[in-house]
Design an enzyme around this catalytic site. Structure first.
Site, PDB file in Angstrom:
ATOM      1  N   PHE A 199       0.821  -1.221   0.000  1.00 50.05           N
ATOM      2  CA  PHE A 199       0.000   0.000   0.000  1.00 50.05           C
ATOM      3  C   PHE A 199       0.860   1.279   0.000  1.00 50.05           C
ATOM      4  N   LYS A 242       8.469  -9.419  -1.820  1.00 50.59           N
ATOM      5  CA  LYS A 242       8.232 -10.874  -1.790  1.00 50.59           C
ATOM      6  C   LYS A 242       6.880 -11.241  -2.408  1.00 50.59           C
ATOM      7  N   PHE A 254       9.945  -0.359   3.389  1.00 52.92           N
ATOM      8  CA  PHE A 254       8.515  -0.463   3.696  1.00 52.92           C
ATOM      9  C   PHE A 254       8.114  -1.910   3.970  1.00 52.92           C
ATOM     10  N   GLU A 275       5.271  -7.306   7.623  1.00 51.63           N
ATOM     11  CA  GLU A 275       3.927  -7.786   7.921  1.00 51.63           C
ATOM     12  C   GLU A 275       3.299  -6.631   8.692  1.00 51.63           C
ATOM     13  N   THR A 334       6.114   3.021  12.810  1.00 54.64           N
ATOM     14  CA  THR A 334       4.715   3.276  13.153  1.00 54.64           C
ATOM     15  C   THR A 334       4.560   3.919  14.529  1.00 54.64           C
ATOM     16  N   ASP A 335       3.469   4.667  14.675  1.00 57.14           N
ATOM     17  CA  ASP A 335       3.160   5.263  15.993  1.00 57.14           C
ATOM     18  C   ASP A 335       2.796   4.189  17.016  1.00 57.14           C
ATOM     19  N   GLU A 336       2.536   2.955  16.546  1.00 59.90           N
ATOM     20  CA  GLU A 336       2.114   1.899  17.473  1.00 59.90           C
ATOM     21  C   GLU A 336       3.221   1.500  18.440  1.00 59.90           C
ATOM     22  N   TYR A 387       2.702  -7.218  16.488  1.00 65.06           N
ATOM     23  CA  TYR A 387       3.074  -6.322  15.387  1.00 65.06           C
ATOM     24  C   TYR A 387       3.932  -5.163  15.907  1.00 65.06           C
ATOM     25  N   LYS A 439       7.877  -4.206  15.145  1.00 61.93           N
ATOM     26  CA  LYS A 439       8.304  -2.937  14.542  1.00 61.93           C
ATOM     27  C   LYS A 439       9.297  -2.225  15.483  1.00 61.93           C
ATOM     28  N   ASN A 471      -1.988   6.072  11.143  1.00 64.49           N
ATOM     29  CA  ASN A 471      -2.768   5.268  10.179  1.00 64.49           C
ATOM     30  C   ASN A 471      -2.932   5.953   8.827  1.00 64.49           C
ATOM     31  N   LEU A 527     -17.469  -3.453  13.686  1.00 64.42           N
ATOM     32  CA  LEU A 527     -16.809  -2.431  14.517  1.00 64.42           C
ATOM     33  C   LEU A 527     -16.383  -3.062  15.838  1.00 64.42           C
ATOM     34  N   TYR A 528     -15.084  -2.990  16.151  1.00 67.61           N
ATOM     35  CA  TYR A 528     -14.574  -3.622  17.369  1.00 67.61           C
ATOM     36  C   TYR A 528     -15.042  -2.851  18.609  1.00 67.61           C
ATOM     37  N   ASN A 545     -13.445   5.619  15.910  1.00 69.81           N
ATOM     38  CA  ASN A 545     -13.805   4.663  14.854  1.00 69.81           C
ATOM     39  C   ASN A 545     -15.294   4.718  14.494  1.00 69.81           C
TER      40      ASN A 545
HETATM   41  P1  NAD Z   1       1.340  -3.646   3.257  1.00 70.37           P
HETATM   42  O1  NAD Z   1       1.030  -4.839   4.095  1.00 70.37           O
HETATM   43  O2  NAD Z   1       0.284  -3.062   2.389  1.00 70.37           O
HETATM   44  O3  NAD Z   1       2.605  -3.945   2.314  1.00 70.37           O
HETATM   45  C1  NAD Z   1       3.725  -4.648   2.766  1.00 70.37           C
HETATM   46  C2  NAD Z   1       4.540  -5.027   1.536  1.00 70.37           C
HETATM   47  O4  NAD Z   1       5.734  -5.683   1.975  1.00 70.37           O
HETATM   48  C3  NAD Z   1       3.826  -6.012   0.600  1.00 70.37           C
HETATM   49  O5  NAD Z   1       4.011  -5.628  -0.745  1.00 70.37           O
HETATM   50  C4  NAD Z   1       4.517  -7.335   0.872  1.00 70.37           C
HETATM   51  O6  NAD Z   1       4.515  -8.212  -0.244  1.00 70.37           O
HETATM   52  C5  NAD Z   1       5.920  -6.875   1.230  1.00 70.37           C
HETATM   53  N1  NAD Z   1       6.646  -7.829   2.069  1.00 70.37           N
HETATM   54  C6  NAD Z   1       6.201  -8.428   3.207  1.00 70.37           C
HETATM   55  N2  NAD Z   1       7.164  -9.236   3.696  1.00 70.37           N
HETATM   56  C7  NAD Z   1       8.229  -9.128   2.860  1.00 70.37           C
HETATM   57  C8  NAD Z   1       9.520  -9.698   2.850  1.00 70.37           C
HETATM   58  N3  NAD Z   1       9.907 -10.578   3.796  1.00 70.37           N
HETATM   59  N4  NAD Z   1      10.371  -9.369   1.859  1.00 70.37           N
HETATM   60  C9  NAD Z   1       9.996  -8.485   0.885  1.00 70.37           C
HETATM   61  N5  NAD Z   1       8.781  -7.933   0.833  1.00 70.37           N
HETATM   62  C10 NAD Z   1       7.898  -8.231   1.829  1.00 70.37           C
HETATM   63  O7  NAD Z   1       1.892  -2.568   4.290  1.00 70.37           O
HETATM   64  P2  NAD Z   1       1.690  -0.980   4.320  1.00 70.37           P
HETATM   65  O8  NAD Z   1       0.432  -0.671   5.019  1.00 70.37           O
HETATM   66  O9  NAD Z   1       1.977  -0.429   2.997  1.00 70.37           O
HETATM   67  O10 NAD Z   1       2.878  -0.590   5.319  1.00 70.37           O
HETATM   68  C11 NAD Z   1       4.186  -0.337   4.811  1.00 70.37           C
HETATM   69  C12 NAD Z   1       5.108  -0.004   5.963  1.00 70.37           C
HETATM   70  O11 NAD Z   1       4.618   1.134   6.656  1.00 70.37           O
HETATM   71  C13 NAD Z   1       5.199  -1.115   7.006  1.00 70.37           C
HETATM   72  O12 NAD Z   1       6.527  -1.168   7.458  1.00 70.37           O
HETATM   73  C14 NAD Z   1       4.275  -0.658   8.127  1.00 70.37           C
HETATM   74  O13 NAD Z   1       4.705  -1.156   9.360  1.00 70.37           O
HETATM   75  C15 NAD Z   1       4.448   0.839   8.030  1.00 70.37           C
HETATM   76  N6  NAD Z   1       3.306   1.660   8.460  1.00 70.37           N
HETATM   77  C16 NAD Z   1       2.049   1.404   7.988  1.00 70.37           C
HETATM   78  C17 NAD Z   1       0.989   2.245   8.339  1.00 70.37           C
HETATM   79  C18 NAD Z   1      -0.406   2.031   7.810  1.00 70.37           C
HETATM   80  O14 NAD Z   1      -1.318   2.734   8.231  1.00 70.37           O
HETATM   81  N7  NAD Z   1      -0.643   1.115   6.889  1.00 70.37           N
HETATM   82  C19 NAD Z   1       1.233   3.348   9.184  1.00 70.37           C
HETATM   83  C20 NAD Z   1       2.536   3.565   9.664  1.00 70.37           C
HETATM   84  C21 NAD Z   1       3.561   2.724   9.283  1.00 70.37           C
HETATM   85  O1  DAU Z   2      -1.067   3.430  13.584  1.00 71.66           O
HETATM   86  C1  DAU Z   2      -0.349   2.968  12.480  1.00 71.66           C
HETATM   87  C2  DAU Z   2      -0.783   1.552  12.186  1.00 71.66           C
HETATM   88  O2  DAU Z   2      -2.086   1.652  11.646  1.00 71.66           O
HETATM   89  C3  DAU Z   2       0.128   0.816  11.223  1.00 71.66           C
HETATM   90  O3  DAU Z   2       1.396   0.660  11.815  1.00 71.66           O
HETATM   91  C4  DAU Z   2      -0.446  -0.555  10.878  1.00 71.66           C
HETATM   92  O4  DAU Z   2       0.354  -1.176   9.882  1.00 71.66           O
HETATM   93  C5  DAU Z   2      -1.846  -0.367  10.338  1.00 71.66           C
HETATM   94  O5  DAU Z   2      -2.433  -1.627  10.120  1.00 71.66           O
HETATM   95  C6  DAU Z   2      -2.693   0.435  11.322  1.00 71.66           C
HETATM   96  O6  DAU Z   2      -2.953  -0.332  12.524  1.00 71.66           O
HETATM   97  P1  DAU Z   2      -4.394  -0.277  13.239  1.00 71.66           P
HETATM   98  O7  DAU Z   2      -4.545  -1.472  14.075  1.00 71.66           O
HETATM   99  O8  DAU Z   2      -4.632   1.042  13.870  1.00 71.66           O
HETATM  100  O9  DAU Z   2      -5.322  -0.347  11.900  1.00 71.66           O
HETATM  101  P2  DAU Z   2      -6.631  -1.169  11.561  1.00 71.66           P
HETATM  102  O10 DAU Z   2      -7.111  -0.655  10.256  1.00 71.66           O
HETATM  103  O11 DAU Z   2      -6.448  -2.627  11.719  1.00 71.66           O
HETATM  104  O12 DAU Z   2      -7.621  -0.682  12.711  1.00 71.66           O
HETATM  105  C7  DAU Z   2      -7.924   0.697  12.872  1.00 71.66           C
HETATM  106  C8  DAU Z   2      -8.936   0.833  14.002  1.00 71.66           C
HETATM  107  O13 DAU Z   2     -10.170   0.220  13.603  1.00 71.66           O
HETATM  108  C9  DAU Z   2      -8.514   0.120  15.281  1.00 71.66           C
HETATM  109  O14 DAU Z   2      -8.967   0.883  16.393  1.00 71.66           O
HETATM  110  C10 DAU Z   2      -9.255  -1.210  15.213  1.00 71.66           C
HETATM  111  C11 DAU Z   2     -10.549  -0.853  14.491  1.00 71.66           C
HETATM  112  N1  DAU Z   2     -11.114  -1.930  13.640  1.00 71.66           N
HETATM  113  C12 DAU Z   2     -10.298  -2.576  12.768  1.00 71.66           C
HETATM  114  C13 DAU Z   2     -10.781  -3.578  11.948  1.00 71.66           C
HETATM  115  C14 DAU Z   2      -9.873  -4.307  10.983  1.00 71.66           C
HETATM  116  C15 DAU Z   2     -12.465  -2.237  13.722  1.00 71.66           C
HETATM  117  O15 DAU Z   2     -13.214  -1.629  14.499  1.00 71.66           O
HETATM  118  N2  DAU Z   2     -12.941  -3.228  12.908  1.00 71.66           N
HETATM  119  C16 DAU Z   2     -12.164  -3.928  12.035  1.00 71.66           C
HETATM  120  O16 DAU Z   2     -12.688  -4.833  11.333  1.00 71.66           O
END
Ligand code: NAD
Ligand code: DAU
Length: 340
Positions: free
Chosen positions: A12, A35, A82, A85, A126-128, A150, A154, A179, A206-207, A249
């Site tokens: 993403f 991958k 990036f 998992e 991540t902020d997590e 997770y 990280k 997020n 909704l959780y 949420n």
């Molecule tokens: P995503 O799950 O959409 O994408 C992860 C990508 O990494 C995929 O293309 C996957 O194929 C690849 N990948 C996974 N394992 C691999 C490996 N061993 N070798 C090579 N490629 C591999 O994730 P995203 O939401 O795009 O997040 C990207 C980065 O940003 C992550 O490090 C995540 O922790 C961080 N992040 C995400 C968010 C968010 O809201 N999504 C917010 C803050 C930080």
């Molecule tokens: O804060 C940054 C993080 O944001 C990233 O590091 C992670 O990669 C990304 O997945 C995201 O983590 P969250 O756990 O915050 O995102 P998620 O979309 O899973 O959930 C967002 C909020 O929504 C959280 O409070 C849980 C709630 N939720 C989530 C799902 C999947 C629901 O209520 N229902 C759901 O089905």
């Protein structure tokens, strides 16, 4: 000319960053190493084949040989990691893959960064890692208080980056983002899950009571923040990236339904996520001093995101109709409904 290795570039945020770099920097070359796990998707990079400044390599960041080959073949001088998992709920089911990629994979990339003496290694975090923050905002100095497999993985990656900076002088920077929402987000994450369910009149799981808060930022803003830190950030430093505005949420779910003209009765409370962090909140003054600020409000980001999913059904229907997604959905949500 700068040669960037973008790991996880078929995911993403990584794919949005690839598009940004190729659009904004005519003198940069991009190599994606990915991958292609369930979350990696070449549709996210559609249109780039044939671009002489872009190459795709399928490979695992945990495979030192594959990483070194890419570094050498493409004369890489900058790594932006990036690859991870990334879904908290999956980390509760299968933590091992998170430790492998997010910790060990980061170590493999850092070894390559050291060996090939890159100009910059950037870690997308991540902020997590700060854990649940019920009051005030997290600054980069705050202690880590991870609560899910997770976030613990990280944090392990972040600490390894700082160790390589201190011990071996690898020029590392780290960003900790909130997020993201926007194009190409796999529909397991809450916003694309809720939008695509609502389009099909499927309930929105909704959780808990939906009072948890997240800082939802537009993915392009986040990518611009990473770019700012790549250009102006100081090696050895961490930078928070977010909007500084948190949304509950339940409010987010209601806004999605309103934007799509769907009834609020589609919201279905389900059993809460174990260890659910109630709130993350970032202090972003450090990165703002470098000149970056998130440009979209939550409402603007959500509206654009909803429009993108409405206009790109071909992208998400392929994923949601696949066996992998359906098995995951059943495992994650079946029998979880609670009465409001
Ligand atoms: P995503 O799950 O959409 O994408 C992860 C990508 O990494 C995929 O293309 C996957 O194929 C690849 N990948 C996974 N394992 C691999 C490996 N061993 N070798 C090579 N490629 C591999 O994730 P995203 O939401 O795009 O997040 C990207 C980065 O940003 C992550 O490090 C995540 O922790 C961080 N992040 C995400 C968010 C968010 O809201 N999504 C917010 C803050 C930080
Ligand atoms: O804060 C940054 C993080 O944001 C990233 O590091 C992670 O990669 C990304 O997945 C995201 O983590 P969250 O756990 O915050 O995102 P998620 O979309 O899973 O959930 C967002 C909020 O929504 C959280 O409070 C849980 C709630 N939720 C989530 C799902 C999947 C629901 O209520 N229902 C759901 O089905």
């Amino acid at each position: 000319m700068r040669n960037l290795l973008i790991t996880g570039g078929a995911g993403f945020i990584g794919s949005n960053f690839v598009h940004l770099v190729l659009e904004e920097y005519p003198d940069y070359r991009v190599v994606v190493l990915d991958k292609l796990t369930y979350a990696g998707n070449l549709d996210n990079l559609k249109g780039l084949d044939g671009n002489p400044r872009y190459a795709f390599v399928r490979g695992d960041i945990c495979d030192a040989g594959a990483v070194e080959r890419v570094m050498q073949d493409h004369e890489i001088d900058t790594i932006v990691n990036f690859a991870a998992e990334s879904h908290v709920d999956r980390s509760l089911m299968e933590p091992g893959a998170f430790i492998q990629t997010d910790v060990f994979g980061t170590y493999v990339l850092l070894e390559a960064a050291k060996k090939f003496q890159v100009e910059r290694y950037h870690q997308v975090s991540t902020d997590e890692v700060y854990g649940e923050v019920l009051e005030n905002r997290s600054t980069e100095e705050d202690r880590l208080h991870t609560r899910s497999p997770y976030s613990a993985s990280k944090a392990g990656g972040d600490l390894m980056c700082l160790a390589y900076h201190t011990s071996f002088d690898v020029p590392v920077t780290i960003t900790r983002g909130s997020n993201n929402i926007g194009p190409y987000q796999y529909p397991e994450k809450v916003v694309p899950l809720f939008i695509t369910n609502a389009i099909d009149d499927i309930r929105l799981p909704l959780y808990g009571d939906g009072s948890q808060m997240r800082d939802y930022q537009y993915v392009r803003d986040h990518c611009e923040g990473i770019d700012t830190v790549l250009r102006r950030g100081r090696p050895g430093e961490l930078y928070n990236l977010g909007t500084g505005v948190e949304t509950r949420n339940l409010h987010m779910a209601r806004l999605i339904l309103k934007l799509l003209g769907k009834p609020e009765s589609l919201v279905q409370p389900v059993a809460d996520r174990p260890g659910h962090d109630r709130r993350y909140a970032l202090d972003c003054s450090k990165v703002q001093a470098l000149g970056w600020r998130s440009r979209h409000s939550f409402e603007e980001a959500l509206e654009k995101t909803v429009r993108w999913y409405v206009d790109h059904e071909w992208w998400w229907r392929k994923i949601k109709s696949g066996a992998h997604y359906q098995e995951y959905y059943t495992r994650q949500y079946n029998g979880r409904e609670i009465q409001p």
